[in-house]
Design a protein around this motif. Structure first.
Motif, PDB file in Angstrom:
ATOM      1  N   ILE A 165      56.300 -15.884 -27.063  1.00 25.15           N
ATOM      2  CA  ILE A 165      56.596 -16.949 -28.021  1.00 25.15           C
ATOM      3  C   ILE A 165      56.355 -16.474 -29.454  1.00 25.15           C
ATOM      4  O   ILE A 165      57.151 -16.734 -30.354  1.00 25.15           O
ATOM      5  CB  ILE A 165      55.746 -18.199 -27.702  1.00 25.15           C
ATOM      6  CG1 ILE A 165      56.201 -18.825 -26.376  1.00 25.15           C
ATOM      7  CG2 ILE A 165      55.836 -19.224 -28.839  1.00 25.15           C
ATOM      8  CD1 ILE A 165      55.300 -19.937 -25.883  1.00 25.15           C
ATOM      9  N   LEU A 222      52.224 -27.554 -24.838  1.00 29.91           N
ATOM     10  CA  LEU A 222      52.576 -26.266 -24.255  1.00 29.91           C
ATOM     11  C   LEU A 222      51.567 -25.871 -23.185  1.00 29.91           C
ATOM     12  O   LEU A 222      51.947 -25.400 -22.100  1.00 29.91           O
ATOM     13  CB  LEU A 222      52.639 -25.201 -25.351  1.00 29.91           C
ATOM     14  CG  LEU A 222      52.874 -23.760 -24.890  1.00 29.91           C
ATOM     15  CD1 LEU A 222      54.214 -23.623 -24.181  1.00 29.91           C
ATOM     16  CD2 LEU A 222      52.796 -22.800 -26.084  1.00 29.91           C
ATOM     17  N   ARG A 258      60.428 -26.560 -24.745  1.00 31.56           N
ATOM     18  CA  ARG A 258      61.230 -25.480 -25.341  1.00 31.56           C
ATOM     19  C   ARG A 258      61.134 -24.196 -24.521  1.00 31.56           C
ATOM     20  O   ARG A 258      61.987 -23.317 -24.628  1.00 31.56           O
ATOM     21  CB  ARG A 258      60.751 -25.180 -26.769  1.00 31.56           C
ATOM     22  CG  ARG A 258      60.966 -26.288 -27.771  1.00 31.56           C
ATOM     23  CD  ARG A 258      60.320 -25.918 -29.097  1.00 31.56           C
ATOM     24  NE  ARG A 258      60.849 -24.668 -29.639  1.00 31.56           N
ATOM     25  CZ  ARG A 258      61.502 -24.554 -30.783  1.00 31.56           C
ATOM     26  NH1 ARG A 258      61.747 -25.639 -31.510  1.00 31.56           N
ATOM     27  NH2 ARG A 258      61.922 -23.391 -31.210  1.00 31.56           N
ATOM     28  N   TYR A 259      60.068 -24.060 -23.732  1.00 30.64           N
ATOM     29  CA  TYR A 259      59.761 -22.774 -23.118  1.00 30.64           C
ATOM     30  C   TYR A 259      59.702 -22.828 -21.592  1.00 30.64           C
ATOM     31  O   TYR A 259      59.157 -21.912 -20.964  1.00 30.64           O
ATOM     32  CB  TYR A 259      58.421 -22.259 -23.665  1.00 30.64           C
ATOM     33  CG  TYR A 259      58.405 -22.159 -25.167  1.00 30.64           C
ATOM     34  CD1 TYR A 259      59.122 -21.165 -25.823  1.00 30.64           C
ATOM     35  CD2 TYR A 259      57.707 -23.086 -25.936  1.00 30.64           C
ATOM     36  CE1 TYR A 259      59.130 -21.080 -27.207  1.00 30.64           C
ATOM     37  CE2 TYR A 259      57.710 -23.008 -27.320  1.00 30.64           C
ATOM     38  CZ  TYR A 259      58.419 -22.009 -27.954  1.00 30.64           C
ATOM     39  OH  TYR A 259      58.430 -21.937 -29.322  1.00 30.64           O
ATOM     40  N   SER A 319      61.067 -14.833 -34.194  1.00 31.90           N
ATOM     41  CA  SER A 319      60.211 -15.595 -33.297  1.00 31.90           C
ATOM     42  C   SER A 319      59.331 -16.544 -34.102  1.00 31.90           C
ATOM     43  O   SER A 319      59.536 -16.764 -35.295  1.00 31.90           O
ATOM     44  CB  SER A 319      59.337 -14.628 -32.501  1.00 31.90           C
ATOM     45  OG  SER A 319      58.499 -13.915 -33.403  1.00 31.90           O
ATOM     46  N   LEU A 332      61.238 -19.745 -20.018  1.00 27.64           N
ATOM     47  CA  LEU A 332      60.392 -18.587 -20.275  1.00 27.64           C
ATOM     48  C   LEU A 332      59.155 -18.612 -19.380  1.00 27.64           C
ATOM     49  O   LEU A 332      58.789 -17.595 -18.765  1.00 27.64           O
ATOM     50  CB  LEU A 332      59.973 -18.580 -21.747  1.00 27.64           C
ATOM     51  CG  LEU A 332      58.797 -17.674 -22.133  1.00 27.64           C
ATOM     52  CD1 LEU A 332      59.130 -16.217 -21.856  1.00 27.64           C
ATOM     53  CD2 LEU A 332      58.413 -17.888 -23.591  1.00 27.64           C
TER      54      LEU A 332
END
Length: 367
Positions: free
Chosen positions: A131, A318, A92-93, A190, A96
Motif C-alpha cells: 500500500i 483497513l 480499496r484493498y 502509491s 490486494l
C-alpha cells in the motif's frame, strides 16, 4: 522515577494486572501524571481531545521520528488525517489483501509449527508495504523488520534503547535511503506520493510500523481465542456476524495496544489512557477475563482498541478488513492447532501486546 513509575516502565502487564480492581479507574504514576481507564473519564477525555496536546512516546519517538503523524497536533495533524483516512479504507484493498493472504497461507509448511505472531507480522507488513510503496519488496521489508526487532524484539532491548542510548534508535542511514528511494520511485504512484517530501521518512516508517504491528497482533490473538474456544472455528466460516463479534471480543480481552497515547493539559498534567485496563474492568464487563463473543455493546469510553478522540487510528477500517480476511482464509483452507511449548506472558513490543514467540501454529490442509 518513583517506585510506581518504575514498575509501570519495567513490568507493564504485571503492574496493570495489580491495579485492575481499583474502582476509581485511575492511578497516580508520579506528580502530574495519571494512568486512567474509568469509562466516564475516558469518554470525557476523548470529547476534549482537540484542545489537548499529545506528547510523543519516549520509546517510539526515537524510532518513528519527531515529525511522525503520531505526535503532530492541531492543523498539521488534521491535515494528515484528511489525507490518510480515505486512502486507508479497507474496501480499496480487498483484492490486494486476498492475494497476499493466499500467498502466505500457501507458504505455510503443512504439519510443521510456525510462530503465529511472526507469521501474522510478516503478512501484514507485506500488505502495508504494498500500500505504501505500490510494489512488493520483501528484501527491504526484511531489513525493516530486522531493524525493528533489534529495538522492540524484547522488553530488555526496548528499555535499553530508551534509557541507555536515547536518540540513537533511528534507522541507519542506508535503510533510510532505501525506504525513501522506494517511496519516491514507486510506479504507479502509491500512498507515499500523498505525503509531504520534507516529512517523508518519518511518515513512511510510521505507516509501516503502525500499519502492521497492531494488526498482526490482533490477528494472532483472534486465532488464539478461536483455538481456545471449542467448536467456534467450525461456526465462524459461514457466519460473518459471529466472526465480527469474535474479533471484537479478542480486541477487548487482548488489545494489541495496552495504552492509547499521552494527553497533556494546558497546565502540564499528563494523562495516559489504559486500553488494557478499560477492557478488563469488572464493573463494565461481567467476568472480564472470560472470552465471550456474545457480550452486549459496552458504554462509551469502555472499549477503544484503536484509541479514541482525534487520535483514533485512521487505519482502523483497513485493520479490521485484514483481520477478517486473514482469519476467514485460514479457517477455510487450513486446520489450525496451536501449541505453547513454553508458556509465558504476552510479548511487549513498545506498548503493543503480541502473543509470545512460543505460541506456535500448526496448519494442515483441509481434505
Amino acid at each position: 522515577m518513583n517506585r510506581t513509575e518504575l514498575r509501570f516502565a519495567l513490568r507493564l502487564i504485571p503492574f496493570l494486572d495489580s491495579v485492575e480492581d481499583i474502582e476509581d479507574g485511575l492511578v497516580k504514576l508520579r506528580d502530574r501524571r495519571w494512568l486512567v481507564w474509568h469509562p466516564d473519564v475516558m469518554a470525557a477525555l476523548f470529547r476534549q481531545d482537540r484542545v489537548l496536546r499529545h506528547p510523543p512516546s519516549r520509546t517510539l519517538s526515537a524510532l518513528l521520528g519527531d515529525r511522525s503523524v503520531l505526535w503532530l497536533d492541531g492543523a498539521e495533524h488534521a491535515a494528515y488525517r484528511r489525507t490518510l483516512a480515505p486512502v486507508l479504507r479497507g474496501n480499496r484493498y480487498q483484492a490486494l489483501i486476498e492475494e497476499m493472504v493466499e500467498r502466505s497461507i500457501a507458504e505455510l509448511p503443512s504439519g510443521d509449527p510456525v510462530g503465529l505472531a511472526a507469521w501474522s507480522r510478516k503478512l501484514t507488513l507485506r500488505i502495508i508495504g504494498r500500500i505504501v510503496f505500490g510494489v512488493d519488496d520483501d528484501e527491504l521489508l526484511t531489513a525493516f523488520t530486522r531493524w525493528l526487532d533489534c529495538r522492540l524484539g524484547s522488553r530488555v532491548r526496548t528499555l535499553a534503547h530508551r534509557c541507555l542510548t536515547p536518540g540513537a534508535t533511528r534507522s541507519d542511514p542506508e535503510l533510510d535511503r532505501r525506504l525513501l528511494h522506494r517511496a519516491r520511485t514507486a510506479e504507479p504512484p502509491s500512498l507515499a506520493a500523498c505525503l509531504p517530501p520534507e516529512d517523508l521518512r518519518d511518515q513512511v516508517v510510521s505507516l509501516l510500523f503502525a500499519g502492521h504491528e497492531t494488526t498482526a497482533s490482533a490477528t494472532a490473538w483472534t486465532v488464539f481465542w478461536i483455538d481456545r474456544t471449542p467448536g467456534l472455528a467450525e461456526r465462524l466460516v459461514d457466519d460473518g456476524d459471529l466472526l465480527d463479534a469474535t474479533i471484537m471480543e479478542s480486541l477487548r480481552l487482548s488489545p494489541p495496544a495496552t495504552l492509547a497515547g499521552n494527553r497533556m493539559s494546558e497546565d502540564g498534567m499528563v494523562i495516559t489512557p489504559s486500553i488494557y485496563l478499560a477492557h478488563r474492568r469488572a464493573a463494565t464487563y461481567p467476568h472480564p477475563h472470560v472470552f465471550d463473543p456474545a457480550r452486549t455493546s459496552p458504554p462509551p469510553g469502555a472499549f477503544f482498541p484503536f484509541g479514541g478522540g482525534v487520535r483514533h487510528c485512521p487505519g482502523k477500517d483497513l485493520a479490521l478488513t485484514e483481520i477478517r480476511m486473514i482469519v476467514t482464509a485460514l479457517l477455510r483452507h487450513r486446520r489450525i492447532r496451536l501449541s505453547i511449548p513454553n508458556p509465558r506472558s504476552p510479548q511487549l513490543r513498545g506498548a503493543a501486546m503480541a502473543p509470545p514467540p512460543s505460541l506456535a501454529m500448526v496448519a494442515t490442509c483441509r481434505r
